[in-house]
Scaffold this active site. Sequence first.
Site, PDB file in Angstrom:
ATOM      1  N   LYS A 103       0.843  -1.335   0.103  1.00 20.92           N
ATOM      2  CA  LYS A 103       0.094   0.054   0.016  1.00 20.92           C
ATOM      3  C   LYS A 103       1.041   1.241   0.152  1.00 20.92           C
ATOM      4  CE  LYS A 103      -3.909  -2.049   2.282  1.00 20.92           C
ATOM      5  NZ  LYS A 103      -5.038  -2.184   3.275  1.00 20.92           N
ATOM      6  N   TYR A 150     -12.298  -2.015  -4.178  1.00 19.97           N
ATOM      7  CA  TYR A 150     -12.873  -1.872  -2.738  1.00 19.97           C
ATOM      8  C   TYR A 150     -14.674  -2.006  -2.637  1.00 19.97           C
ATOM      9  CZ  TYR A 150      -8.288  -1.996  -0.479  1.00 19.97           C
ATOM     10  OH  TYR A 150      -7.164  -2.139  -0.183  1.00 19.97           O
ATOM     11  N   ASN A 210      -2.082   0.038   6.559  1.00 17.10           N
ATOM     12  CA  ASN A 210      -1.409  -1.061   7.390  1.00 17.10           C
ATOM     13  C   ASN A 210      -0.630  -1.847   6.177  1.00 17.10           C
ATOM     14  OD1 ASN A 210      -3.656  -2.000   5.488  1.00 17.10           O
ATOM     15  ND2 ASN A 210      -4.929  -3.061   7.280  1.00 17.10           N
ATOM     16  N   HIS A 231      -2.346  -5.577   1.348  1.00 17.99           N
ATOM     17  CA  HIS A 231      -3.696  -6.158   0.974  1.00 17.99           C
ATOM     18  C   HIS A 231      -3.330  -7.612   0.698  1.00 17.99           C
ATOM     19  CE1 HIS A 231      -7.564  -7.148  -0.679  1.00 17.99           C
ATOM     20  NE2 HIS A 231      -6.888  -7.613  -1.574  1.00 17.99           N
ATOM     21  N   GLU A 258      -9.444 -10.778  -8.269  1.00 15.43           N
ATOM     22  CA  GLU A 258      -8.496  -9.456  -7.885  1.00 15.43           C
ATOM     23  C   GLU A 258      -7.404  -9.673  -9.075  1.00 15.43           C
ATOM     24  OE1 GLU A 258      -7.989  -9.429  -3.685  1.00 15.43           O
ATOM     25  OE2 GLU A 258      -9.913  -9.132  -3.455  1.00 15.43           O
TER      26      GLU A 258
HETATM   27  P1  RTP Z   1      -7.159  -6.019   3.229  1.00 14.65           P
HETATM   28  O1  RTP Z   1      -8.497  -6.188   2.496  1.00 14.65           O
HETATM   29  O2  RTP Z   1      -6.289  -4.614   2.802  1.00 14.65           O
HETATM   30  O3  RTP Z   1      -6.104  -7.374   2.769  1.00 14.65           O
HETATM   31  O4  RTP Z   1      -7.064  -5.934   4.686  1.00 14.65           O
HETATM   32  P2  RTP Z   1      -8.260  -6.748   5.480  1.00 14.65           P
HETATM   33  O5  RTP Z   1      -8.837  -7.882   4.751  1.00 14.65           O
HETATM   34  O6  RTP Z   1      -7.578  -7.262   6.699  1.00 14.65           O
HETATM   35  O7  RTP Z   1      -9.229  -5.569   5.873  1.00 14.65           O
HETATM   36  P3  RTP Z   1     -10.879  -5.227   5.372  1.00 14.65           P
HETATM   37  O8  RTP Z   1     -11.611  -5.684   6.496  1.00 14.65           O
HETATM   38  O9  RTP Z   1     -10.963  -6.197   3.898  1.00 14.65           O
HETATM   39  O10 RTP Z   1     -10.415  -3.741   5.185  1.00 14.65           O
HETATM   40  C1  RTP Z   1      -9.898  -3.234   3.935  1.00 14.65           C
HETATM   41  C2  RTP Z   1      -8.811  -2.069   4.364  1.00 14.65           C
HETATM   42  O11 RTP Z   1      -9.807  -1.035   4.688  1.00 14.65           O
HETATM   43  C3  RTP Z   1      -9.033  -0.276   5.594  1.00 14.65           C
HETATM   44  N1  RTP Z   1      -9.925  -0.432   7.179  1.00 14.65           N
HETATM   45  N2  RTP Z   1      -9.943   0.928   7.667  1.00 14.65           N
HETATM   46  N3  RTP Z   1     -10.807   2.835   9.423  1.00 14.65           N
HETATM   47  C4  RTP Z   1     -11.172   1.474   9.611  1.00 14.65           C
HETATM   48  O12 RTP Z   1     -11.884   1.293  10.537  1.00 14.65           O
HETATM   49  C5  RTP Z   1     -10.661   0.451   8.658  1.00 14.65           C
HETATM   50  N4  RTP Z   1     -11.080  -0.791   8.686  1.00 14.65           N
HETATM   51  C6  RTP Z   1     -10.485  -1.373   7.481  1.00 14.65           C
HETATM   52  C7  RTP Z   1      -7.854  -0.877   5.963  1.00 14.65           C
HETATM   53  O13 RTP Z   1      -6.505  -0.600   5.015  1.00 14.65           O
HETATM   54  C8  RTP Z   1      -7.958  -2.633   5.626  1.00 14.65           C
HETATM   55  O14 RTP Z   1      -7.060  -3.061   5.086  1.00 14.65           O
HETATM   56 MG    MG Z   2     -10.145  -7.455   2.933  1.00 11.46          MG
END
Ligand code: RTP
Ligand code: MG
Length: 140
Positions: A11, A51, A114, A117, A128
């Site tokens: 990222k 997204y 973070n 992804h 994807e």
């Molecule tokens: P990713 O999709 O990036 O691999 O991460 P993930 O599955 O662990 O998390 P996901 O729930 O899919 O959320 C996608 C990305 O959104 C951002 N996020 N921000 N501010 C917030 O509360 C929040 N929650 C999620 C993060 O960049 C997350 O990786």
């Molecule tokens: Mg995710």
Amino acid sequence: MAIERTFSILKPDATRRNLTGKINAVFEAAGLRIVAQKRIHMTRAQAEAFYGVHKERGFFNDLVTFMTSGPVVVQVLEGENAVAKHREVMGATNPANAAEGTVRKLFAESIEANSVHGSDSLENAAIEIAYFFAGTEIVG
Ligand code: RTP
Ligand code: MG
């Protein structure tokens, strides 16, 4: 165990801090092979579509703004059990909850910035990967 391919993004917080090599070293040490990789600057339309599943979430606009704030590195990683293995080495979404040694524990700045992804299922990995790569760009 099956050889799988998963989709990964380094990222904007990772490219900004020049951490792409260090993060790739964590992936490679875990047995994941980088079979495609390119540096791009996502457009807002690209990030919104990527997204799309999160479009009703409160963090959606901030997330799209962050993901288009600088270059990213999109990747295809290959290996045994690659989807789950990649998720494991990335660590929890919120770095405060990420296990020792994971990419997010080592490098993430916040729950949003973070660093990485990773696809959350084999089905989503295929979708994807196809969104960012032509088949001829992936060399196993
Ligand atoms: P990713 O999709 O990036 O691999 O991460 P993930 O599955 O662990 O998390 P996901 O729930 O899919 O959320 C996608 C990305 O959104 C951002 N996020 N921000 N501010 C917030 O509360 C929040 N929650 C999620 C993060 O960049 C997350 O990786
Ligand atoms: Mg995710």
